[in-house]
Design an enzyme around this catalytic site. Sequence first.
Site, PDB file in Angstrom:
ATOM      1  CG  ASN A  12      -2.016  -1.108   1.044  1.00  0.00           C
ATOM      2  OD1 ASN A  12      -2.637  -1.252  -0.001  1.00  0.00           O
ATOM      3  ND2 ASN A  12      -2.159  -1.914   2.070  1.00  0.00           N
ATOM      4  CE1 TYR A  24       0.613   5.151   7.412  1.00  0.00           C
ATOM      5  CE2 TYR A  24      -1.524   5.178   6.319  1.00  0.00           C
ATOM      6  CZ  TYR A  24      -0.632   4.588   7.202  1.00  0.00           C
ATOM      7  OH  TYR A  24      -0.986   3.451   7.872  1.00  0.00           O
ATOM      8  CG  ASN A  75       7.257   1.487   5.677  1.00  0.00           C
ATOM      9  OD1 ASN A  75       6.628   0.612   6.275  1.00  0.00           O
ATOM     10  ND2 ASN A  75       6.839   2.745   5.574  1.00  0.00           N
ATOM     11  CB  ALA A  78      -0.070  -4.176   7.206  1.00  0.00           C
ATOM     12  CG  HIS A  81       1.965  -4.462  12.423  1.00  0.00           C
ATOM     13  ND1 HIS A  81       2.862  -3.775  13.223  1.00  0.00           N
ATOM     14  CD2 HIS A  81       1.528  -3.546  11.511  1.00  0.00           C
ATOM     15  CE1 HIS A  81       2.934  -2.518  12.817  1.00  0.00           C
ATOM     16  NE2 HIS A  81       2.136  -2.348  11.779  1.00  0.00           N
ATOM     17  CD  GLU A  99      10.386  -2.251  12.549  1.00  0.00           C
ATOM     18  OE1 GLU A  99      11.155  -2.924  13.261  1.00  0.00           O
ATOM     19  OE2 GLU A  99       9.162  -2.152  12.752  1.00  0.00           O
ATOM     20  CG  HIS A 101       7.043   1.598  10.816  1.00  0.00           C
ATOM     21  ND1 HIS A 101       6.429   0.707   9.970  1.00  0.00           N
ATOM     22  CD2 HIS A 101       7.823   0.864  11.644  1.00  0.00           C
ATOM     23  CE1 HIS A 101       6.814  -0.510  10.285  1.00  0.00           C
ATOM     24  NE2 HIS A 101       7.667  -0.454  11.286  1.00  0.00           N
ATOM     25  NE  ARG A 108      -1.516   4.573  12.677  1.00  0.00           N
ATOM     26  CZ  ARG A 108      -1.519   4.112  11.414  1.00  0.00           C
ATOM     27  NH1 ARG A 108      -0.371   3.854  10.808  1.00  0.00           N
ATOM     28  NH2 ARG A 108      -2.655   3.935  10.774  1.00  0.00           N
TER      29      ARG A 108
HETATM   30  O1  CA2 Z   1       3.658   4.071   9.224  1.00  0.00           O
HETATM   31  C1  CA2 Z   1       4.056   3.273   8.373  1.00  0.00           C
HETATM   32  O2  CA2 Z   1       4.945   3.551   7.566  1.00  0.00           O
HETATM   33  C2  CA2 Z   1       3.372   1.902   8.251  1.00  0.00           C
HETATM   34  O3  CA2 Z   1       4.379   0.935   7.935  1.00  0.00           O
HETATM   35  C3  CA2 Z   1       2.384   2.033   7.112  1.00  0.00           C
HETATM   36  C4  CA2 Z   1       1.505   0.802   6.917  1.00  0.00           C
HETATM   37  C5  CA2 Z   1       0.874   0.381   8.247  1.00  0.00           C
HETATM   38  O4  CA2 Z   1       0.146  -0.820   8.073  1.00  0.00           O
HETATM   39  C6  CA2 Z   1       1.902   0.202   9.332  1.00  0.00           C
HETATM   40  O5  CA2 Z   1       1.242  -0.128  10.531  1.00  0.00           O
HETATM   41  C7  CA2 Z   1       2.699   1.479   9.545  1.00  0.00           C
HETATM   42  C8  CA2 Z   1       0.376   1.081   5.928  1.00  0.00           C
HETATM   43  C9  CA2 Z   1       0.808   1.718   4.671  1.00  0.00           C
HETATM   44  C10 CA2 Z   1      -0.439   2.178   3.971  1.00  0.00           C
HETATM   45  O6  CA2 Z   1      -0.127   3.305   3.240  1.00  0.00           O
HETATM   46  C11 CA2 Z   1      -1.177   4.004   2.720  1.00  0.00           C
HETATM   47  C12 CA2 Z   1      -0.857   5.165   2.107  1.00  0.00           C
HETATM   48  C13 CA2 Z   1      -1.846   5.925   1.563  1.00  0.00           C
HETATM   49  C14 CA2 Z   1      -3.159   5.519   1.647  1.00  0.00           C
HETATM   50  C15 CA2 Z   1      -3.480   4.348   2.269  1.00  0.00           C
HETATM   51  C16 CA2 Z   1      -2.466   3.570   2.797  1.00  0.00           C
END
Ligand code: CA2
Length: 148
Positions: A12, A24, A75, A78, A81, A99, A101, A108
């Site tokens: 994503n 984000y 990165n 998800a 986790h 790592e 994020h 969160r």
């Molecule tokens: O904070 C981060 O970089 C994460 O790795 C991002 C992941 C999330 O599942 C982790 O817990 C933390 C999600 C990435 C999703 O990115 C998006 C970007 C734009 C719109 C929707 C999702």
Amino acid sequence: MKKSILILNGPNLNLLGTRQPEVYGTTTLQDIEAACAAKAEALGISVSFAQSNHEGALIDALHAAKGTHDGVILNAGAYTHTSIAIRDAISATMLPVIELHLSNIHAREKFRHHSHIAAVVVGQICGFGAHGYPLAMDALMAHLGEDK
Ligand code: CA2
């Protein structure tokens, strides 16, 4: 010999800047890669980029990094986790991995607090948005003994 690093982004993250800007930010993955390319030039290192929405492809990229790159900024999205397979791939490469994020995963939902990969990486950078990537580059170069 010029050091080489891989910046690997998981599921994503190709959507960055297009949705959920409150979580984000508005910076796109392309913007992040351009900033990291400029940073690499300033550091005198090579940088490669990869992104995949597939767990196996991320594992393949980690395997391929061995012998090609000196370290990885990951990165894992998800999969951080959920994925013991990515943790095992990091251990198998024996490369230093940072790592990364964008968001502060500890501030969160509870299910984001645990990282399966945290125990096998050099360290974790989270909560600094897109700025985290150049920070991670500095951290990785310091770890490799190339800090400036
Ligand atoms: O904070 C981060 O970089 C994460 O790795 C991002 C992941 C999330 O599942 C982790 O817990 C933390 C999600 C990435 C999703 O990115 C998006 C970007 C734009 C719109 C929707 C999702």
